[in-house]
Design a protein around this motif. Structure first.
Motif, short mmCIF file in Angstrom:
data_model
loop_
_atom_site.label_atom_id
_atom_site.label_comp_id
_atom_site.label_asym_id
_atom_site.label_seq_id
_atom_site.Cartn_x
_atom_site.Cartn_y
_atom_site.Cartn_z
N SER A 64 17.47 40.49 31.04
CA SER A 64 18.30 39.79 30.06
C SER A 64 19.05 38.63 30.70
N SER A 65 19.60 38.84 31.89
CA SER A 65 20.33 37.77 32.57
C SER A 65 19.41 36.63 33.00
N SER A 66 18.13 36.92 33.23
CA SER A 66 17.20 35.87 33.65
C SER A 66 17.09 34.77 32.58
N PHE A 67 17.38 35.12 31.34
CA PHE A 67 17.40 34.13 30.27
C PHE A 67 18.35 32.98 30.60
N SER A 68 19.45 33.28 31.30
CA SER A 68 20.46 32.27 31.60
C SER A 68 20.28 31.60 32.95
N LEU A 69 19.19 31.93 33.67
CA LEU A 69 18.99 31.37 35.00
C LEU A 69 18.94 29.85 34.96
N LEU A 70 18.21 29.28 34.01
CA LEU A 70 18.11 27.83 33.86
C LEU A 70 18.81 27.33 32.60
N PHE A 71 19.43 28.25 31.86
CA PHE A 71 20.05 27.90 30.58
C PHE A 71 21.11 26.81 30.74
N SER A 72 22.06 27.04 31.62
CA SER A 72 23.15 26.09 31.81
C SER A 72 22.66 24.79 32.44
N THR B 253 28.65 24.95 31.06
CA THR B 253 29.70 25.74 31.71
C THR B 253 30.21 26.86 30.80
N GLY B 254 30.29 26.58 29.51
CA GLY B 254 30.82 27.58 28.59
C GLY B 254 29.91 28.77 28.38
N THR B 255 28.61 28.60 28.66
CA THR B 255 27.66 29.69 28.43
C THR B 255 27.25 30.42 29.71
N LEU B 256 27.93 30.17 30.81
CA LEU B 256 27.63 30.85 32.08
C LEU B 256 27.71 32.38 31.99
N PRO B 257 28.55 32.95 31.11
CA PRO B 257 28.58 34.43 31.02
C PRO B 257 27.22 35.06 30.75
N GLY B 258 26.32 34.32 30.10
CA GLY B 258 24.99 34.87 29.85
C GLY B 258 24.24 35.18 31.12
N LEU B 259 24.60 34.53 32.23
CA LEU B 259 23.96 34.79 33.51
C LEU B 259 24.54 36.02 34.19
N VAL B 260 25.80 36.35 33.88
CA VAL B 260 26.53 37.40 34.59
C VAL B 260 26.65 38.69 33.78
N ALA B 261 27.11 38.56 32.53
CA ALA B 261 27.49 39.73 31.75
C ALA B 261 26.37 40.75 31.52
N PRO B 262 25.15 40.33 31.16
CA PRO B 262 24.11 41.35 30.90
C PRO B 262 23.79 42.21 32.13
N TYR B 263 23.57 41.55 33.30
CA TYR B 263 23.25 42.33 34.50
C TYR B 263 24.43 43.18 34.94
N LEU B 264 25.64 42.60 34.90
CA LEU B 264 26.84 43.36 35.30
C LEU B 264 26.98 44.62 34.45
N THR B 265 26.75 44.49 33.16
CA THR B 265 26.86 45.65 32.27
C THR B 265 25.83 46.71 32.62
N GLY B 266 24.57 46.31 32.85
CA GLY B 266 23.55 47.28 33.23
C GLY B 266 23.88 47.98 34.53
N HIS B 267 24.39 47.21 35.49
CA HIS B 267 24.78 47.81 36.78
C HIS B 267 25.92 48.81 36.60
N LEU B 268 26.90 48.47 35.78
CA LEU B 268 28.03 49.37 35.54
C LEU B 268 27.57 50.66 34.86
N ILE B 269 26.62 50.54 33.94
CA ILE B 269 26.10 51.73 33.25
C ILE B 269 25.36 52.65 34.23
N ASP B 270 24.54 52.05 35.11
CA ASP B 270 23.75 52.85 36.05
C ASP B 270 24.60 53.50 37.12
N THR B 271 25.70 52.88 37.52
CA THR B 271 26.51 53.40 38.63
C THR B 271 27.69 54.25 38.16
N ALA B 272 27.98 54.26 36.87
CA ALA B 272 29.11 55.06 36.37
C ALA B 272 28.76 56.54 36.34
#
Length: 446
Positions: free
Chosen positions: A70-78, A378-397
């Motif tokens: 999901s985060s890969s969508f934002s790799l070149l988005f910004s 700049t305003g859409t940079l969360p798309g690069l961070v938030a999806p992966y961060l959320t998946g990581h938090l779910i897997d490690t919680a």
């Protein structure tokens, strides 16, 4: 008898400008096309989230891997939003939007050939690159058909297309995914994108409201006002507009990527019920968009400054959504929890047209496309961070539920800070005066 202004300008050696004619019929035809463009745009974004459960089951991928896809969508988005923003002064909006949508169609094809993590990532990276400039460049194309004092409603409709895209696509794509397999949704989106591109090439010509015309000659003027980009980017209004967009984008990225999965796995909803709730959130966003923009026009007509009408409104919308985001994971009652989910993911929609409007008030017309691209990048940079961060938090919680809760609380904090910065920094009238653009804004309002 005094000579007309154009004659006076000619005699004095000064060149004054007049607004080009407003073609109402063509302007609204282009608006309808751009609304459809945004519907397709957000359907493309939503399809992976709606198909998350069957894709994860079939390909045996973890939450972290799904978040990475999901985060890969934002790799070149910004980056693409930034680059295309600068190219927009040299390439017509007609050509830019045509190429974008054809690329959307191509981006859906890899998983139809081979369904695997690499092809999912490849398709999302390509799609993100082609959709990065979509919102800003379609807004730029729309502004070419409307004078400044007529842009509020078309702007709301353009962003309304995003809410409408999720509203329509959630049940339709869910039906395709459930009854015909998740690949069918990708195939249908490819066909629809290509069809839109062909129609746009025929009707999507650029409008006249890009350059002023000389009152004496009627020709386009070449000496448009330009200012250093560093000076424009460091104005409080542009920084505040980026901040509100950043907070809204964090919520929207979670909405597209993780909300469908959360509703099904944590709240136990069936696919149809989940799609209905997502559509309801989008309907709420659409109602807000269609209500807020006319309200902004009414407030400005009564003398309310842009700082309080469109600036404070977008900042407060992000703050309200952030508060709801922090509250719903701890709410057990079904109805209040669903209301809070609607507020958390639906309220931020009003931020999108408003942050473009406040940015446009402090940017020369000749540089508007580039600044829109920078703000979007700049305003859409969360798309690069938030999806992966959320998946990581779910897997490690310790539990999936606690992982989601932590992710939503982080989102709430980001949104609250972003909203408060927007309320504090956005002051279009003050910044326009400092940049020497207040006279231009005053002329454009008449």
């Amino acid at each position: 008898m005094a000579p007309p202004p154009s004659a006076t300008a000619a005699l004095s050696g000064e060149e004054t400008t007049v607004a080009p004619p407003y073609d109402r019929r063509r302007a609204w035809l282009v608006t309808a096309m751009i609304v459809a463009f945004m519907v397709i745009n957000f359907a493309d974004k939503a399809v992976l989230g709606l198909a998350a459960v069957p894709i994860m089951d079939e390909l045996h991928i973890s939450n972290s891997t799904y978040g990475l896809i999901s985060s890969s969508f934002s790799l070149l988005f910004s980056l693409s939003g930034l680059v295309v923003g600068f190219l927009s002064s040299r390439i017509s909006s007609r050509t830019l939007l045509f190429v974008m949508t054809l690329t959307w169609a191509v981006a859906q094809l890899p998983v139809l050939v081979l369904a695997a993590v690499p092809t999912l990532i490849a398709g999302r990276v390509l799609l993100g690159a082609a959709e990065g400039p979509a919102a800003s460049m379609s807004m730029h194309a729309l502004y070419k058909w409307f004078p400044p004092h007529r842009r509020a409603v078309p702007s709301a409709l353009q962003i309304g297309g995003a809410a409408l895209g999720t509203l329509v696509s959630a049940p339709v794509l869910t039906w395709l995914i459930t009854d015909h397999g998740w690949r069918s949704a990708y195939a249908v989106l490819a066909v629809v994108s290509a069809a839109w591109a062909l129609v746009w090439w025929r009707v999507g010509h650029d409008g006249p409201f890009d350059e002023a015309r000389s009152a004496a000659t009627g020709k386009r003027t070449s000496g448009a006002t330009r200012l250093p980009y560093r000076k424009l980017l460091l104005t409080g209004t542009v920084l505040g507009s980026i901040s509100s967009a950043f907070g809204a984008a964090w919520a929207l990225s979670l909405s597209h990527v993780w909300l469908p999965s959360y509703l099904r796995t944590e709240l136990g909803m069936a696919p149809g019920a989940s799609a209905t709730l997502i559509s309801s959130v989008s309907a709420f966003s659409l109602v807000l968009l269609l209500t807020v923009s006319p309200l902004m026009d009414a407030l400005k007509a009564r003398g309310v400054t842009s700082r309080w009408s469109s600036g404070a409104t977008q900042g407060l919308a992000v703050c309200v959504a952030g508060c709801a985001m922090a509250a719903f994971p701890f709410t057990d009652a079904a109805v209040p929890r669903l209301v809070l989910i609607g507020l958390a993911f639906g309220t931020v929609a009003v931020t999108i047209p408003l942050h473009y409007m406040t940015t446009a008030e402090v940017v020369p017309t000749a540089q508007r496309g580039a600044l829109f691209g920078i703000v979007a990048a700049t305003g859409t940079l969360p798309g690069l961070v938030a999806p992966y961060l959320t998946g990581h938090l779910i897997d490690t919680a310790d539990t999936t539920s606690s992982g989601y809760t932590t992710a939503f609380l982080i989102a709430a904090l980001v949104m609250a800070v972003a909203g408060l910065l927007a309320v504090t920094l956005i002051r279009p009238e003050r910044d326009a005066r400092r940049l020497g653009l207040d006279r231009t804004l005053a002329d454009g309002a008449h």
